[in-house]
Design a protein around this motif. Structure first.
Motif, PDB file in Angstrom:
ATOM      1  N   PHE A 537      36.752  34.954  34.821  1.00 33.09           N
ATOM      2  CA  PHE A 537      35.873  35.734  36.454  1.00 33.09           C
ATOM      3  C   PHE A 537      35.095  36.395  35.635  1.00 33.09           C
ATOM      4  CE2 PHE A 537      39.519  38.589  35.223  1.00 33.09           C
ATOM      5  CZ  PHE A 537      39.063  39.940  35.724  1.00 33.09           C
ATOM      6  N   THR A 556      42.900  48.587  33.389  1.00 33.96           N
ATOM      7  CA  THR A 556      41.323  48.007  33.432  1.00 33.96           C
ATOM      8  C   THR A 556      40.398  48.153  32.153  1.00 33.96           C
ATOM      9  OG1 THR A 556      41.401  50.703  33.439  1.00 33.96           O
ATOM     10  CG2 THR A 556      42.315  49.501  35.407  1.00 33.96           C
ATOM     11  N   TRP A 569      37.202  48.373  37.123  1.00 31.44           N
ATOM     12  CA  TRP A 569      38.031  47.103  37.666  1.00 31.44           C
ATOM     13  C   TRP A 569      39.232  47.236  36.645  1.00 31.44           C
ATOM     14  CZ3 TRP A 569      33.970  45.061  40.847  1.00 31.44           C
ATOM     15  CH2 TRP A 569      32.327  45.873  39.992  1.00 31.44           C
ATOM     16  N   LYS A 570      40.223  46.085  38.015  1.00 33.20           N
ATOM     17  CA  LYS A 570      41.269  45.586  37.148  1.00 33.20           C
ATOM     18  C   LYS A 570      40.859  44.621  36.527  1.00 33.20           C
ATOM     19  CE  LYS A 570      46.009  45.444  39.734  1.00 33.20           C
ATOM     20  NZ  LYS A 570      46.815  45.016  40.625  1.00 33.20           N
ATOM     21  N   ASN A 572      42.569  42.327  35.408  1.00 30.49           N
ATOM     22  CA  ASN A 572      43.794  40.901  35.477  1.00 30.49           C
ATOM     23  C   ASN A 572      42.795  40.077  36.890  1.00 30.49           C
ATOM     24  OD1 ASN A 572      44.769  42.735  37.368  1.00 30.49           O
ATOM     25  ND2 ASN A 572      46.697  41.198  37.003  1.00 30.49           N
ATOM     26  N   THR A 573      42.754  40.923  37.535  1.00 26.75           N
ATOM     27  CA  THR A 573      41.866  40.021  38.840  1.00 26.75           C
ATOM     28  C   THR A 573      40.685  40.215  38.725  1.00 26.75           C
ATOM     29  OG1 THR A 573      42.219  42.245  39.998  1.00 26.75           O
ATOM     30  CG2 THR A 573      44.443  40.457  39.925  1.00 26.75           C
ATOM     31  N   GLY A 574      39.508  41.496  38.805  1.00 28.64           N
ATOM     32  CA  GLY A 574      38.289  41.435  39.148  1.00 28.64           C
ATOM     33  C   GLY A 574      38.540  42.688  39.887  1.00 28.64           C
ATOM     34  N   GLN A 575      38.939  43.619  40.401  1.00 28.84           N
ATOM     35  CA  GLN A 575      38.966  43.919  41.787  1.00 28.84           C
ATOM     36  C   GLN A 575      38.378  45.769  41.236  1.00 28.84           C
ATOM     37  OE1 GLN A 575      42.994  45.440  43.547  1.00 28.84           O
ATOM     38  NE2 GLN A 575      41.854  46.617  44.566  1.00 28.84           N
TER      39      GLN A 575
END
Length: 812
Positions: A537, A556, A569-570, A572-575
């Protein structure tokens, strides 16, 4: 032209003129006139200005003619002319009265002219240039009569008081003294500075020579023999750019890029005063020949200080030491940042050629400074065990440092015909890797500095390196817009290229070795799978992403950008979890090794430390109090409470004063009455802080609320202060008797316990609080006489009284 012929402002602006207000860019050079009445200043705004030294008002109009920034300025010995040196490679000579050029521009230098100075007899001007030469010019004809050649750039050339010698500072870190007539060295070059000397001057009697350097030190030499006079003077935290002896030679004033000024005794080496700070970065200074004053160039203005005290004279005002946040700064922006394994210290390097180490809990000034490079430091890395630092520089060298010795571990590795852009240790520190601007990557042996391997494959400038957690692979980012993964043993390409849309600025392996994170000038940070070779991602910024890094736990990652933000950012998800705002573009950022903090650096040079969980700014410009982080504050508070607990006599040192608080409280408790209660009741009794936030002592809150709350037995705890004590009872005694009573109680406890600390139980404390101590005299009344009103109705905040309220207490 008289000094009264002044300009109201630099370019005809209206309003009340301010002292030394006129330049629109950095002032690099300043010089007093021989009579002390005027000051000349040279600025990067391409003007020379003349000022009344007593008022700070500009005299006449700016002297314009140079086509580039002006950095050197000097008065002639008769005060009638001014010489200036510029980035346009010329020296110009001006008439002070007419403010016109006296001679055609003096041409001959091929690079920037950093300094100019008249000979004591006024017949010559000496100039020092980046082209490696010092030139002597005939002031009558403008001809160059002497050229003193050097192998490196020059910053300063200074005449001796007799005019027969010239001292120069050179980029090879040496100071030289030349005989003008023979054009030869008087003695071998003076070698003591670890970095390029920035200033050199003779003492008024010609016996001493003082030099200052980018290495933050000042060296004193015997000007006749060249032997060191004293050990280097240390104290400044950045390069020392200005030096000046007072006319009697008894004091040496220094100014530094750390914005401070200090005064030294040249005979003993003792610091007489300082540091005192100004708003702008100091470059040059000049001493008044007639008064105990020194003018310092600072930013786009100037400051005059008293040489005896260091106090600011003009513009009027008070000095204050920069906050810890302001001291956490580098010259311009940092290029690289790395944490030590302890999670407390981190190192920053950049344009000021120095490598600085800060304590992430204390902030303030750096705890260590390494200053051996002669060019911008492009990259640094710290070995896994924290014992070594490797650094690269635009001076085409790589240096290895021993942290314990605070010294180079070996001679610098010279890299010919290429610039080293990044360096990185392997996990076991047996090797280190360097990236170059020609697209190559080199692997070096840490033990002897030998080159082990050259990796080729990138088509452009390699910007970043990251070694995999198992130490077997290397990720690299380049201005060919790609990320590549290499086998460190063989140097072969094993993954990639992973394509960005613009320059790749930074790369980092995930802690589990499964992913590579990259940041680019295309405004994105991307996660790549090293197994599939696919982009997992991407996350976006509004501008260039300069730096990316995974947190130690891999949960992160951060990205730092020209959009003035560090984003977390997180993984594993890019949050997006959090955004840390800065005042300018963020050039570097990194997680601490323990994962608790992030350090960041901006293009303006400010370094900050953040808490990862809360996003709170802990240290740096803009932090609350520019003080310690929460953990440090708690530690300090615990220490303060401990000191208060064991310092029994501190209460007795407090002044016997009263402050009237609203309506007087009338003691209505029957004479001889006592409040009794259980330990549980005592714990819920009204409590009062040891000291109020406004600094007025322990009794303000007590008197303000005793009438409304004490009688009702309500419980309240003062906010923000955990060092509280419960009220026992009130009695009226004289001040002397109160102290005697307390001293008697304390002495009795010491005799009973055999030590000076309180260790009694709550029951024992109650006995002490409600019984008359041994040796108490009859004059110690337990309660006020019937009908007494306290505080007195006419008591004022400044009144001293001869009675006080004695409140026996147990510190908790």
């Amino acid at each position: 032209m008289s000094s009264s012929d002044t300009s109201s402002d630099s370019e005809g602006s209206t309003g009340t003129p301010k002292p030394f207000h006129g330049h629109t860019d950095t002032v690099y050079g300043v010089a007093y006139s021989p009579d002390g009445a005027r000051i000349a200043s040279a600025s990067t705004d391409q003007t020379v200005r003349i000022w009344d030294s007593h008022t700070g008002m500009q005299i006449g109009k700016p002297l314009k003619g140079h086509k580039e920034p002006i950095v050197g300025v000097a008065f002639s010995p008769d005060g009638q002319r001014i010489a200036s040196g510029s980035f346009d490679n010329t020296v110009r000579v001006w008439d002070v009265l007419t403010q016109e050029l006296v001679l055609d521009p003096l041409k001959g230098h091929t690079k920037v002219i950093w300094s100019v100075q008249y000979s004591p007899d006024g017949h010559f001007i000496v100039s020092a240039s980046d082209d490696g030469s010092a030139r002597l010019w005939d002031t009558r004809t403008g001809e160059c009569t002497v050229i003193l050649e050097h192998s490196h750039r020059l910053d300063v050339a200074s005449f001796s008081p007799c005019g027969k010698r010239v001292a120069t500072t050179c980029g090879d870190n040496l100071v030289r003294v030349w005989d003008v007539d023979s054009r030869s060295l008087v003695f071998p070059p003076l070698a003591a500075h670890k970095e390029q000397p920035w200033e050199v001057i003779f003492s008024p009697d010609g016996r001493l020579l003082a030099s200052s350097s980018r290495d933050c030190t000042i060296c004193l030499w015997n000007a006749q023999t060249g032997k060191p006079h004293k050990a280097p003077l240390k104290g400044h935290k950045l390069g020392v750019s200005g030096l000046a002896f007072t006319p009697d030679g008894l004091m040496l004033i220094s100014s530094s890029r750390d914005r401070s000024v200090r005064a030294w005794d040249p005979m003993s080496g003792e610091c007489l005063w300082g540091p005192v700070y100004s708003d702008g970065m100091h470059v040059r200074i000049s001493i008044s020949p007639t008064e105990p004053l020194v003018v310092c160039a600072g930013g786009s203005s100037m400051y005059i200080r008293d040489t005896v005290s260091g106090k600011r004279v003009l513009p009027e005002g008070t000095d204050s030491k920069p906050s810890k946040g302001q001291l956490m700064a580098t010259l311009e922006g940092p290029r690289s940042l790395a944490w030590f394994p302890d999670g407390i210290h981190f190192t920053v390097a950049g344009f000021d050629y120095a490598i600085k180490t800060w304590n992430a809990k204390k902030g303030g000034e750096p705890v260590n400074v390494f200053a051996y490079h002669t060019g911008t430091v492009t990259s640094i890395d710290i070995s896994f065990d924290g014992s070594m630092v490797v650094s690269s520089s635009e001076d085409h060298t790589i240096r290895l440092w021993n942290i314990n010795d605070k010294a180079p571990a070996m001679d610098p590795i010279k890299v010919v015909n290429k610039e080293v852009t990044a360096v990185k240790f392997t996990r076991d520190a047996s090797r280190f890797i360097s990236a170059n601007d020609d697209g190559t990557i080199c692997v070096w042996d840490t033990r002897n500095g030998s080159l082990l391997r050259v990796i080729e494959g990138h088509d452009g400038f390699v910007t970043s390196l990251s070694v995999s957690p198992d130490g077997s692979k290397l990720a690299s980012g380049s201005r060919d817009d790609t990320v590549r993964v290499w086998d460190l043993q063989t140097g072969t390409l094993i993954a990639g290229p992973y394509q960005h849309d613009y320059y790749v600025q930074s790369v980092c392996w995930s802690p589990d070795g499964s992913y590579v994170l990259s940041g680019s000038g295309d405004g994105s940070a991307r996660v790549w799978s090293t197994v599939s070779g696919e982009q997992v991602f991407r996350v976006e910024h509004d501008s260039w992403v300069n730096c990316v890094q995974y947190a130690p736990n891999g949960e992160t990652f951060l990205s730092a950008s020209d959009d003035k933000k560090v984003r977390i950012w997180k993984a594993n998800t890019g949050q997006l979890l959090r955004s840390l705002e800065h005042e300018s573009l963020v050039s570097v950022a990194a997680f601490s090794k323990d994962g608790k903090r992030i350090a960041s650096g901006t293009d303006e040079g400010y370094i900050r430390v953040w808490d990862i969980v809360s996003g709170k700014l802990l240290l740096g410009k803009g932090s609350s109090g520019d003080n310690e982080d929460e953990e440090s504050v708690n530690e300090v508070e615990r220490g303060v409470r401990h000191e208060r607990r064991v310092s029994e006599e501190s209460f007795m040192n407090r002044p016997a004063t009263l402050r009237r608080q609203g309506q007087p409280y009338e003691n209505t408790r029957p004479t001889g009455a006592r409040r009794e209660g259980t330990a549980q009741h005592r714990q819920t009794t009204q409590s009062y802080p040891l000291s109020d936030p406004d600094g007025r002592g322990p009794f303000k809150s007590f008197f303000a609320s005793i009438g409304s709350r004490h009688a009702q037995g309500q419980s309240q705890r003062s906010r923000g202060n955990t060092n509280l004590f419960p009220l026992r009872r009130i009695m009226l005694v004289s001040t002397a008797r109160a102290k005697e009573r307390l001293a008697g109680a304390l002495e009795r406890r010491r005799n009973r316990n055999g030590k000076g600390t309180e260790s009694e139980s709550e029951e024992d404390e109650d006995v002490d609080a409600t019984s008359t101590p041994e040796g108490a005299q009859d004059g110690l009344s337990r309660v006020p006489p019937s009908g007494t009103v306290y505080p007195p109705v006419n008591a004022q905040s400044h009144d001293e009284v001869n009675t006080c309220f004695c409140i026996p207490f147990k510190a908790r």
